[in-house]
Each structure stands twice: as structure tokens, then as C-alpha cells.
Design a protein around this motif. Sequence first.
Motif, mmCIF file in Angstrom:
data_model
loop_
_atom_site.group_PDB
_atom_site.id
_atom_site.type_symbol
_atom_site.label_atom_id
_atom_site.label_comp_id
_atom_site.label_asym_id
_atom_site.label_seq_id
_atom_site.Cartn_x
_atom_site.Cartn_y
_atom_site.Cartn_z
ATOM 1 N N THR A 49 -5.385 3.566 0.578
ATOM 2 C CA THR A 49 -4.976 4.507 1.866
ATOM 3 C C THR A 49 -5.778 5.681 2.214
ATOM 4 O O THR A 49 -6.626 5.874 1.536
ATOM 5 C CB THR A 49 -3.409 5.097 1.084
ATOM 6 O OG1 THR A 49 -4.053 5.942 0.126
ATOM 7 C CG2 THR A 49 -2.569 4.178 0.927
ATOM 8 N N ALA A 60 1.084 4.199 -2.951
ATOM 9 C CA ALA A 60 0.674 5.413 -2.509
ATOM 10 C C ALA A 60 2.128 6.467 -3.153
ATOM 11 O O ALA A 60 1.532 7.371 -3.596
ATOM 12 C CB ALA A 60 0.486 5.636 -0.933
ATOM 13 N N THR A 103 -5.571 9.755 -4.271
ATOM 14 C CA THR A 103 -4.991 8.829 -3.291
ATOM 15 C C THR A 103 -5.803 7.447 -3.580
ATOM 16 O O THR A 103 -6.812 7.560 -4.024
ATOM 17 C CB THR A 103 -5.488 9.113 -1.908
ATOM 18 O OG1 THR A 103 -6.732 9.273 -1.720
ATOM 19 C CG2 THR A 103 -4.574 10.450 -1.443
ATOM 20 N N ARG A 104 -4.970 6.585 -3.538
ATOM 21 C CA ARG A 104 -5.529 5.127 -3.617
ATOM 22 C C ARG A 104 -6.651 4.896 -2.694
ATOM 23 O O ARG A 104 -6.580 5.382 -1.721
ATOM 24 C CB ARG A 104 -4.490 3.892 -3.673
ATOM 25 C CG ARG A 104 -3.344 4.443 -4.650
ATOM 26 C CD ARG A 104 -3.858 4.061 -6.163
ATOM 27 N NE ARG A 104 -4.208 2.659 -6.226
ATOM 28 C CZ ARG A 104 -4.758 2.186 -7.190
ATOM 29 N NH1 ARG A 104 -4.646 2.981 -8.635
ATOM 30 N NH2 ARG A 104 -4.906 1.155 -7.581
ATOM 31 N N THR A 140 1.711 6.642 -7.037
ATOM 32 C CA THR A 140 0.722 7.302 -7.658
ATOM 33 C C THR A 140 0.300 8.670 -7.132
ATOM 34 O O THR A 140 -0.493 9.472 -7.369
ATOM 35 C CB THR A 140 -0.659 6.623 -7.709
ATOM 36 O OG1 THR A 140 -0.799 6.432 -6.109
ATOM 37 C CG2 THR A 140 -0.662 5.320 -8.382
ATOM 38 N N GLY A 141 1.344 8.997 -6.036
ATOM 39 C CA GLY A 141 1.098 10.484 -5.546
ATOM 40 C C GLY A 141 1.148 11.729 -6.278
ATOM 41 O O GLY A 141 0.449 12.600 -6.179
ATOM 42 N N ALA A 170 0.868 -1.246 0.045
ATOM 43 C CA ALA A 170 0.090 -0.004 0.143
ATOM 44 C C ALA A 170 0.973 1.221 0.070
ATOM 45 O O ALA A 170 0.752 2.235 -0.771
ATOM 46 C CB ALA A 170 -0.888 0.097 1.068
ATOM 47 N N LEU A 171 1.763 1.218 0.718
ATOM 48 C CA LEU A 171 2.750 2.355 0.576
ATOM 49 C C LEU A 171 3.558 2.557 -0.667
ATOM 50 O O LEU A 171 3.663 3.807 -0.970
ATOM 51 C CB LEU A 171 4.090 2.207 1.951
ATOM 52 C CG LEU A 171 3.278 2.332 3.221
ATOM 53 C CD1 LEU A 171 4.402 2.078 4.068
ATOM 54 C CD2 LEU A 171 2.844 3.741 3.529
ATOM 55 N N GLU A 224 -5.732 12.278 3.386
ATOM 56 C CA GLU A 224 -4.970 13.141 4.265
ATOM 57 C C GLU A 224 -5.925 14.230 4.875
ATOM 58 O O GLU A 224 -6.696 14.630 4.154
ATOM 59 C CB GLU A 224 -3.876 14.137 3.754
ATOM 60 C CG GLU A 224 -2.604 13.184 3.299
ATOM 61 C CD GLU A 224 -1.766 12.782 4.202
ATOM 62 O OE1 GLU A 224 -1.723 13.451 5.351
ATOM 63 O OE2 GLU A 224 -1.336 11.598 4.240
#
Length: 126
Positions: A41, A28, A37-38, A31-32, A24-25, A44
Motif C-alpha cells: 500500500t 492494511a 504501512t505494508r 496491520t494498521g 491488500a486492503l 499516506e
Amino acid sequence: MTEMMKPSFQPAPRPRPRTSPEEALQLAAATGDLGFTRASTAPEPEREAPPVYQPISPKAQEPKSPIAPVKAAALKFEVPDEVWIALRQEALNRRVTVKYLVLEALAAKGYNVDLTSVPEDGRRIR
């Protein structure tokens, strides 16, 4: 039911995560730059300023039309069948509602009732 037959309905299996926290990290980070966001995740938290409430001016509180509805309470009570039938018959003869008859009787007894704000025949004013 025989021992060899399974019941037709079985409990659903527990859901398992499809990706590990490390994956997952990586997703993220990869694709940041795309601007979203995915689903794996959490977004924010956005820091917003608290809303500013402004008082309503007295002019804005005035009713917009002279036939604006007045806030009123509901009155519910039981009456004997003979009284109800007599009220309905009188309302039918005069082509008004039972509500109008009751408010008219209260006005005749001296209560402050504005009969002009109550439509006699029950139609809504549009």
C-alpha cells in the motif's frame, strides 16, 4: 541451430501482482495498528507546513578566515609549445606554478590581482 533447440536466453515473464486489491486492503486493515504501512500500500501523504526561509545576517555572510577562497572564474586557452615549455621551465626554476606566473604577469600589467591569496608552489592551505 536446430529447430528443437531453444535459444539460451528468453525474455523475462511479465511480473504479476501477488496480492489482489482486496487482499491488500485486508492486510492494511489488519496491520494498521502496528505503526507502519505494508509495502503493498502507498503511504499516506503527510501534510507539512512550507519551510520558512529566514534572511542570512550580514555577520554570517562574512568569510570565516582571512584566507577564505574567493570565487573565481576559470581561464582556459592554448599557447604555442615554445611558450608553454618556457613557462614551465621558469616555474620550475622559481619553484612556483605556471598559474602563479600568469597571475604575476597580469598584476605587472596593472590588473587587480591579489598574489597573496594564490599559493606560489601550488600546495593547498589547510
